[in-house]
Design a protein around this motif. Structure first.
Motif, PDB file in Angstrom:
ATOM      1  N   SER A   8       0.821  -1.217   0.000  1.00  0.00           N
ATOM      2  CA  SER A   8       0.000   0.000   0.000  1.00  0.00           C
ATOM      3  C   SER A   8       0.851   1.262   0.000  1.00  0.00           C
ATOM      4  N   GLU A   9       2.083   1.194   0.543  1.00  0.00           N
ATOM      5  CA  GLU A   9       2.990   2.332   0.505  1.00  0.00           C
ATOM      6  C   GLU A   9       3.764   2.387  -0.814  1.00  0.00           C
ATOM      7  N   LEU A  10       4.138   1.228  -1.346  1.00  0.00           N
ATOM      8  CA  LEU A  10       4.989   1.174  -2.529  1.00  0.00           C
ATOM      9  C   LEU A  10       4.262   1.523  -3.825  1.00  0.00           C
ATOM     10  N   ILE A  11       3.080   0.972  -4.036  1.00  0.00           N
ATOM     11  CA  ILE A  11       2.416   1.104  -5.337  1.00  0.00           C
ATOM     12  C   ILE A  11       2.169   2.562  -5.720  1.00  0.00           C
ATOM     13  N   PRO A  12       1.693   3.432  -4.816  1.00  0.00           N
ATOM     14  CA  PRO A  12       1.525   4.845  -5.209  1.00  0.00           C
ATOM     15  C   PRO A  12       2.840   5.511  -5.609  1.00  0.00           C
ATOM     16  N   LEU A  13       3.936   5.113  -4.979  1.00  0.00           N
ATOM     17  CA  LEU A  13       5.228   5.688  -5.337  1.00  0.00           C
ATOM     18  C   LEU A  13       5.653   5.281  -6.740  1.00  0.00           C
ATOM     19  N   LEU A  14       5.369   4.031  -7.102  1.00  0.00           N
ATOM     20  CA  LEU A  14       5.708   3.565  -8.448  1.00  0.00           C
ATOM     21  C   LEU A  14       4.812   4.210  -9.496  1.00  0.00           C
ATOM     22  N   ARG A  15       3.555   4.389  -9.181  1.00  0.00           N
ATOM     23  CA  ARG A  15       2.630   5.023 -10.126  1.00  0.00           C
ATOM     24  C   ARG A  15       3.060   6.458 -10.447  1.00  0.00           C
ATOM     25  N   GLN A  16       3.639   7.120  -9.469  1.00  0.00           N
ATOM     26  CA  GLN A  16       4.122   8.483  -9.710  1.00  0.00           C
ATOM     27  C   GLN A  16       5.264   8.500 -10.729  1.00  0.00           C
ATOM     28  N   ARG A  17       5.954   7.379 -10.890  1.00  0.00           N
ATOM     29  CA  ARG A  17       7.074   7.294 -11.819  1.00  0.00           C
ATOM     30  C   ARG A  17       6.652   6.836 -13.218  1.00  0.00           C
ATOM     31  N   THR A  18       5.712   5.912 -13.273  1.00  0.00           N
ATOM     32  CA  THR A  18       5.380   5.316 -14.580  1.00  0.00           C
ATOM     33  C   THR A  18       4.644   6.277 -15.499  1.00  0.00           C
ATOM     34  N   VAL A  19       4.024   7.334 -14.960  1.00  0.00           N
ATOM     35  CA  VAL A  19       3.204   8.225 -15.797  1.00  0.00           C
ATOM     36  C   VAL A  19       4.032   9.144 -16.689  1.00  0.00           C
ATOM     37  N   PHE A  20       5.346   9.146 -16.527  1.00  0.00           N
ATOM     38  CA  PHE A  20       6.163  10.088 -17.295  1.00  0.00           C
ATOM     39  C   PHE A  20       6.665   9.532 -18.623  1.00  0.00           C
ATOM     40  N   LYS A  21       6.385   8.269 -18.936  1.00  0.00           N
ATOM     41  CA  LYS A  21       6.766   7.690 -20.230  1.00  0.00           C
ATOM     42  C   LYS A  21       5.566   6.999 -20.846  1.00  0.00           C
ATOM     43  N   THR A  22       5.556   6.915 -22.169  1.00  0.00           N
ATOM     44  CA  THR A  22       4.472   6.214 -22.851  1.00  0.00           C
ATOM     45  C   THR A  22       4.621   4.710 -22.651  1.00  0.00           C
ATOM     46  N   THR A  23       3.559   4.004 -22.930  1.00  0.00           N
ATOM     47  CA  THR A  23       3.598   2.546 -22.831  1.00  0.00           C
ATOM     48  C   THR A  23       4.686   1.969 -23.726  1.00  0.00           C
ATOM     49  N   ALA A  24       4.758   2.437 -24.966  1.00  0.00           N
ATOM     50  CA  ALA A  24       5.764   1.925 -25.905  1.00  0.00           C
ATOM     51  C   ALA A  24       7.176   2.209 -25.404  1.00  0.00           C
ATOM     52  N   ASN A  25       7.400   3.408 -24.843  1.00  0.00           N
ATOM     53  CA  ASN A  25       8.719   3.743 -24.307  1.00  0.00           C
ATOM     54  C   ASN A  25       9.106   2.799 -23.167  1.00  0.00           C
ATOM     55  N   TRP A  26       8.172   2.582 -22.262  1.00  0.00           N
ATOM     56  CA  TRP A  26       8.444   1.691 -21.136  1.00  0.00           C
ATOM     57  C   TRP A  26       8.757   0.275 -21.619  1.00  0.00           C
ATOM     58  N   ILE A  27       7.981  -0.219 -22.536  1.00  0.00           N
ATOM     59  CA  ILE A  27       8.189  -1.594 -22.998  1.00  0.00           C
ATOM     60  C   ILE A  27       9.562  -1.736 -23.645  1.00  0.00           C
ATOM     61  N   THR A  28       9.959  -0.752 -24.425  1.00  0.00           N
ATOM     62  CA  THR A  28      11.282  -0.802 -25.053  1.00  0.00           C
ATOM     63  C   THR A  28      12.392  -0.839 -24.002  1.00  0.00           C
ATOM     64  N   LEU A  29      12.296   0.041 -23.018  1.00  0.00           N
ATOM     65  CA  LEU A  29      13.306   0.110 -21.970  1.00  0.00           C
ATOM     66  C   LEU A  29      13.319  -1.133 -21.090  1.00  0.00           C
ATOM     67  N   LEU A  30      12.146  -1.565 -20.675  1.00  0.00           N
ATOM     68  CA  LEU A  30      12.061  -2.681 -19.733  1.00  0.00           C
ATOM     69  C   LEU A  30      12.436  -4.007 -20.381  1.00  0.00           C
ATOM     70  N   GLU A  31      12.040  -4.204 -21.627  1.00  0.00           N
ATOM     71  CA  GLU A  31      12.425  -5.438 -22.311  1.00  0.00           C
ATOM     72  C   GLU A  31      13.942  -5.527 -22.469  1.00  0.00           C
ATOM     73  N   ALA A  32      14.579  -4.410 -22.750  1.00  0.00           N
ATOM     74  CA  ALA A  32      16.044  -4.397 -22.892  1.00  0.00           C
ATOM     75  C   ALA A  32      16.722  -4.748 -21.571  1.00  0.00           C
ATOM     76  N   ALA A  33      16.048  -4.466 -20.461  1.00  0.00           N
ATOM     77  CA  ALA A  33      16.594  -4.767 -19.140  1.00  0.00           C
ATOM     78  C   ALA A  33      16.065  -6.084 -18.584  1.00  0.00           C
ATOM     79  N   SER A  34      15.335  -6.840 -19.407  1.00  0.00           N
ATOM     80  CA  SER A  34      14.764  -8.146 -19.003  1.00  0.00           C
ATOM     81  C   SER A  34      13.811  -8.018 -17.818  1.00  0.00           C
ATOM     82  N   VAL A  35      13.029  -6.947 -17.839  1.00  0.00           N
ATOM     83  CA  VAL A  35      11.980  -6.764 -16.839  1.00  0.00           C
ATOM     84  C   VAL A  35      10.637  -7.057 -17.511  1.00  0.00           C
TER      85      VAL A  35
END
Length: 406
Positions: free
Chosen positions: A294-321
């Motif tokens: 309950s403490e962690l998820i809001p903090l992560l949501r504040q970070r994910t909104v700054f990139k598009t879905t496609a941008n995130w997928i490109t970055l995360l796949e390259a890092a094996s996430v």
């Protein structure tokens, strides 16, 4: 050669669970004969719109729903409530390897189509009964339907947003998943019984229940309860045992993060410019993240909104996430991987020209799945089967039509 070439299945089932099992066997090469009521057939033929269209774009009389579970089959219309129809159904069962039915418990005994009656004339018959609650127990006589079983079997207590959130409350899955799972288990049971018959020369009765299947498929959630004694709660898209493992907002929509270990979490935090979270003892391990979600998820949501879905997928796949988009069905069938795997196909149909289908996910290197026809028209193969299998003459078939047996 197909894996089940030479196996004949008499399919007396309707709606979804039984037909789904029959379609799996048909895809694997079995000859599947679908027995339907004269005049109306399987109820799902009318479960539309949408209805399949003819080459001119005009709606036909067959619903898309019916076509999802009945390809590669032959259709015979047969009223086995009449004596002549009973005799024909019994004759077909005598020449079959497998029979699938989903009538109420004891419902076929009056027509001589129950397992004990058919076993007496065909000891090698594998007879699969699909009901809501099984052949015994206090609920055995009750009718069972996917929606109610999702509720009774615990799935809806796990699906949906928590009661404390807006829109919270129990929710069914978006497809009739209990029916589908029951069809899969039924096919597995039939295949196992066929292997057993090779050893013993004898068939057997398979007792499948929607409720049994639903409870069995609760998987880790059932074990979570049995080990802890605590009933799991609805978590929306979150996971009870892994964090973060849910949907997150992006600059242009949403994405799925499916982080399964601490290394992946650290890699995500590096890309999201929040490495301090991975160093924090409250979030450094999965057990800590589950405890402090309950403490962690809001903090992560504040970070994910700054990139598009496609941008995130490109970055995360390259890092094996592990990550991915949330696609609608138009996007699913346009996806390059779905196309590469051939999951959309078209099968010939005598009236509609062709009917779109979703391919089987089975990939066998030596005995691959084969497709030869879309779901049959009502009674399309009646005369052929009565002539070729049972040796009836044209005059006998005409008489059966006159009295409404076929």
């Amino acid at each position: 050669m197909s894996a089940l070439s030479g196996i004949r299945v008499l399919d007396l089932s309707r709606i979804l669970a039984g037909p789904w099992a029959g379609q799996i066997l048909a895809d694997l090469g079995a000859e599947v004969i679908k027995v339907e009521r004269p005049g109306s057939g399987d109820d799902t033929r009318g479960w539309g719109p949408p209805f399949v269209k003819d080459p001119d774009g005009v709606d036909g009389q067959e619903a898309a729903y019916y076509h999802c579970a009945n390809r590669n089959k032959q259709s015979i219309t047969l009223d086995f409530t009449q004596k002549e129809g009973q005799q024909l159904a019994i004759a077909l069962a005598k020449q079959s390897d497998v029979l699938i039915e989903n009538f109420k418990v004891g419902g076929l005994a009056a027509y001589g189509l129950d397992y004990p009656s058919l076993k007496a004339i065909n000891p090698k018959l594998i007879y699969c009964s699909i009901t809501g609650f099984g052949q015994n127990g206090p609920y055995a006589k009750r009718a069972g339907y996917d929606f109610m079983i999702q509720g009774m079997g615990g799935l809806m207590s796990l699906t949906g947003h928590p009661d404390t959130e807006e829109g919270g409350g129990p929710m069914k899955v978006g497809v009739a998943l209990t029916d589908i799972q029951c069809g899969l288990y039924s096919a597995i049971g039939i295949l196992a019984a066929l292997v057993q018959r090779e050893k013993t020369g004898e068939g057997q009765h398979i007792d499948m229940a929607l409720l049994d299947v639903q409870v069995a498929c609760l998987a880790n959630q059932a074990m979570n309860y049995l080990v802890s004694g605590q009933s799991p709660k609805r978590l929306g898209n979150a996971h009870p045992n892994i964090v973060p493992y849910q949907d997150f907002p992006t600059a242009d929509g949403n994405m799925i993060l499916a982080i399964g270990n601490d290394r992946q979490f650290r890699a995500f935090c590096e890309l999201a410019d929040c490495i301090h979270l991975a160093d924090n003892p409250d979030f450094a391990t999965n057990a800590a993240r589950v405890k402090n979600r309950s403490e962690l998820i809001p903090l992560l949501r504040q970070r994910t909104v700054f990139k598009t879905t496609a941008n995130w997928i490109t970055l995360l796949e390259a890092a094996s996430v592990p990550c991915g988009p949330i696609n609608n069905l138009q996007q699913v069938f346009a996806n390059e991987q779905v196309k590469a795997r051939g999951l959309h196909l078209d099968l010939p149909h005598p009236t509609f020209g062709s009917v779109p289908q979703v391919a089987s996910p089975l990939r066998l290197s030596k005995s691959p799945v084969s497709y030869h026809s879309a779901a049959p028209q009502l009674g399309e193969h009646t005369e052929h089967l009565l002539t070729e299998l049972l040796g009836l003459s044209s005059a006998e078939i005409a008489q059966l039509r006159t009295i409404g047996v076929i």
